[in-house]
Design a protein around this motif. Structure first.
Motif, PDB file in Angstrom:
ATOM      1  N   PHE A  77       0.801  -1.221   0.000  1.00 42.84           N
ATOM      2  CA  PHE A  77       0.000   0.000   0.000  1.00 42.84           C
ATOM      3  C   PHE A  77       0.835   1.273   0.000  1.00 42.84           C
ATOM      4  CE2 PHE A  77      -2.994  -3.172   1.459  1.00 42.84           C
ATOM      5  CZ  PHE A  77      -4.079  -2.886   0.645  1.00 42.84           C
ATOM      6  N   THR A  91      -1.171   5.278  -2.080  1.00 45.67           N
ATOM      7  CA  THR A  91      -2.058   4.690  -1.081  1.00 45.67           C
ATOM      8  C   THR A  91      -3.491   5.167  -1.295  1.00 45.67           C
ATOM      9  OG1 THR A  91      -0.225   4.680   0.465  1.00 45.67           O
ATOM     10  CG2 THR A  91      -2.430   4.428   1.393  1.00 45.67           C
ATOM     11  N   LYS A  94      -5.095   3.378  -4.294  1.00 50.32           N
ATOM     12  CA  LYS A  94      -5.403   1.970  -4.027  1.00 50.32           C
ATOM     13  C   LYS A  94      -6.596   1.835  -3.093  1.00 50.32           C
ATOM     14  CE  LYS A  94      -0.659   0.483  -4.802  1.00 50.32           C
ATOM     15  NZ  LYS A  94       0.574  -0.017  -4.187  1.00 50.32           N
ATOM     16  N   CYS A  95      -6.616   2.617  -2.035  1.00 49.84           N
ATOM     17  CA  CYS A  95      -7.741   2.543  -1.092  1.00 49.84           C
ATOM     18  C   CYS A  95      -9.036   3.065  -1.709  1.00 49.84           C
ATOM     19  CB  CYS A  95      -7.407   3.303   0.182  1.00 49.84           C
ATOM     20  SG  CYS A  95      -6.137   2.488   1.167  1.00 49.84           S
ATOM     21  N   THR A  97      -9.968   2.918  -4.895  1.00 45.87           N
ATOM     22  CA  THR A  97     -10.545   1.935  -5.807  1.00 45.87           C
ATOM     23  C   THR A  97     -11.220   0.804  -5.048  1.00 45.87           C
ATOM     24  OG1 THR A  97     -10.169   0.652  -7.813  1.00 45.87           O
ATOM     25  CG2 THR A  97      -8.474   0.522  -6.153  1.00 45.87           C
ATOM     26  N   MET A 117      -6.757   2.570 -13.385  1.00 46.62           N
ATOM     27  CA  MET A 117      -6.113   1.399 -12.804  1.00 46.62           C
ATOM     28  C   MET A 117      -6.603   0.165 -13.552  1.00 46.62           C
ATOM     29  SD  MET A 117      -6.002   0.400  -8.760  1.00 46.62           S
ATOM     30  CE  MET A 117      -5.361   1.972  -8.268  1.00 46.62           C
ATOM     31  N   THR A 121      -4.704  -4.881 -11.294  1.00 52.42           N
ATOM     32  CA  THR A 121      -4.243  -4.111 -10.139  1.00 52.42           C
ATOM     33  C   THR A 121      -5.388  -3.838  -9.180  1.00 52.42           C
ATOM     34  OG1 THR A 121      -2.590  -3.075 -11.553  1.00 52.42           O
ATOM     35  CG2 THR A 121      -3.014  -2.030  -9.442  1.00 52.42           C
ATOM     36  N   THR A 122      -6.545  -3.510  -9.713  1.00 56.20           N
ATOM     37  CA  THR A 122      -7.714  -3.250  -8.880  1.00 56.20           C
ATOM     38  C   THR A 122      -8.101  -4.488  -8.085  1.00 56.20           C
ATOM     39  OG1 THR A 122      -8.492  -1.694 -10.544  1.00 56.20           O
ATOM     40  CG2 THR A 122     -10.084  -2.405  -8.920  1.00 56.20           C
ATOM     41  N   CYS A 125      -5.571  -5.023  -5.325  1.00 57.09           N
ATOM     42  CA  CYS A 125      -5.815  -4.068  -4.232  1.00 57.09           C
ATOM     43  C   CYS A 125      -6.976  -4.541  -3.362  1.00 57.09           C
ATOM     44  CB  CYS A 125      -6.138  -2.689  -4.788  1.00 57.09           C
ATOM     45  SG  CYS A 125      -4.757  -1.843  -5.553  1.00 57.09           S
TER      46      CYS A 125
END
Length: 184
Positions: A77, A91, A94-95, A97, A117, A121-122, A125
């Protein structure tokens, strides 16, 4: 020829061919992060507190606390550059999404236009986020209620809504409702 048969034949043709590497997509990760910060996390964001709560179903403070806890727990993250020297996701990206997927129940690739993204990757995450949320918060927040806890929940719900039977049926279908359109 039926459409379904044409689609099946096209799929067979594409799966029998050797896979070629897809060209890299310029996802403008720096611009995405800047837009996300301006929209939600700057001192004077475009979307104020009420809109943040509506979009993310939590306060900005809680969102940032979860993000900070994840950064301290897993290097995934943190912001990093990849092996080819390309900028990774932050970060916040990522959070964001993950929370958007959980809030709206959307697919992995539905946020590509805003957060840029990839589906892979999603998905990664989401899996890592869920794994760490369970590890970090399960003892304090995700415990099974005991008899005393259930009684407190019943009392609080009855005080607020006027009836006690809330556990056991999320939609309360077991309660008679005089204005029920289905019953009419």
């Amino acid at each position: 020829m039926p459409a379904a048969q044409m689609i099946m034949e096209e799929e067979e043709e594409t799966t029998s061919q050797p896979r070629t590497r897809q060209a890299a997509i310029n996802r403008d990760r720096k611009g995405v992060h800047a837009r996300l910060v301006v929209d939600y996390f700057a001192n004077g964001p475009v979307y104020m507190t009420a809109m943040f709560r509506r979009q993310f179903r939590m306060s900005r403070w809680l969102f940032l606390r979860i993000a900070d806890d994840l950064v301290r727990s897993d290097p995934f993250f943190t912001f990093r550059y990849n092996a080819r020297g390309q900028r990774g996701f932050t970060t916040l990206e990522k959070c964001t999404t993950v929370i958007r997927q959980l809030v709206y129940g959307t697919t992995h690739d539905s946020l590509d236009e805003y957060l840029r993204m990839s589906k892979r990757t999603t998905r990664e995450c989401l899996y890592k986020f869920c794994e760490w949320v369970v590890k970090l918060y399960s003892k304090k927040y995700l415990w099974k209620p005991n008899r005393n806890d259930v009684q407190k929940l019943y009392q609080a719900y009855e005080e607020r809504h006027g009836f006690q039977v809330m556990l056991g049926s999320i939609d309360c279908m077991h309660l008679p409702w005089q204005n029920c359109p289905t019953a009419w």
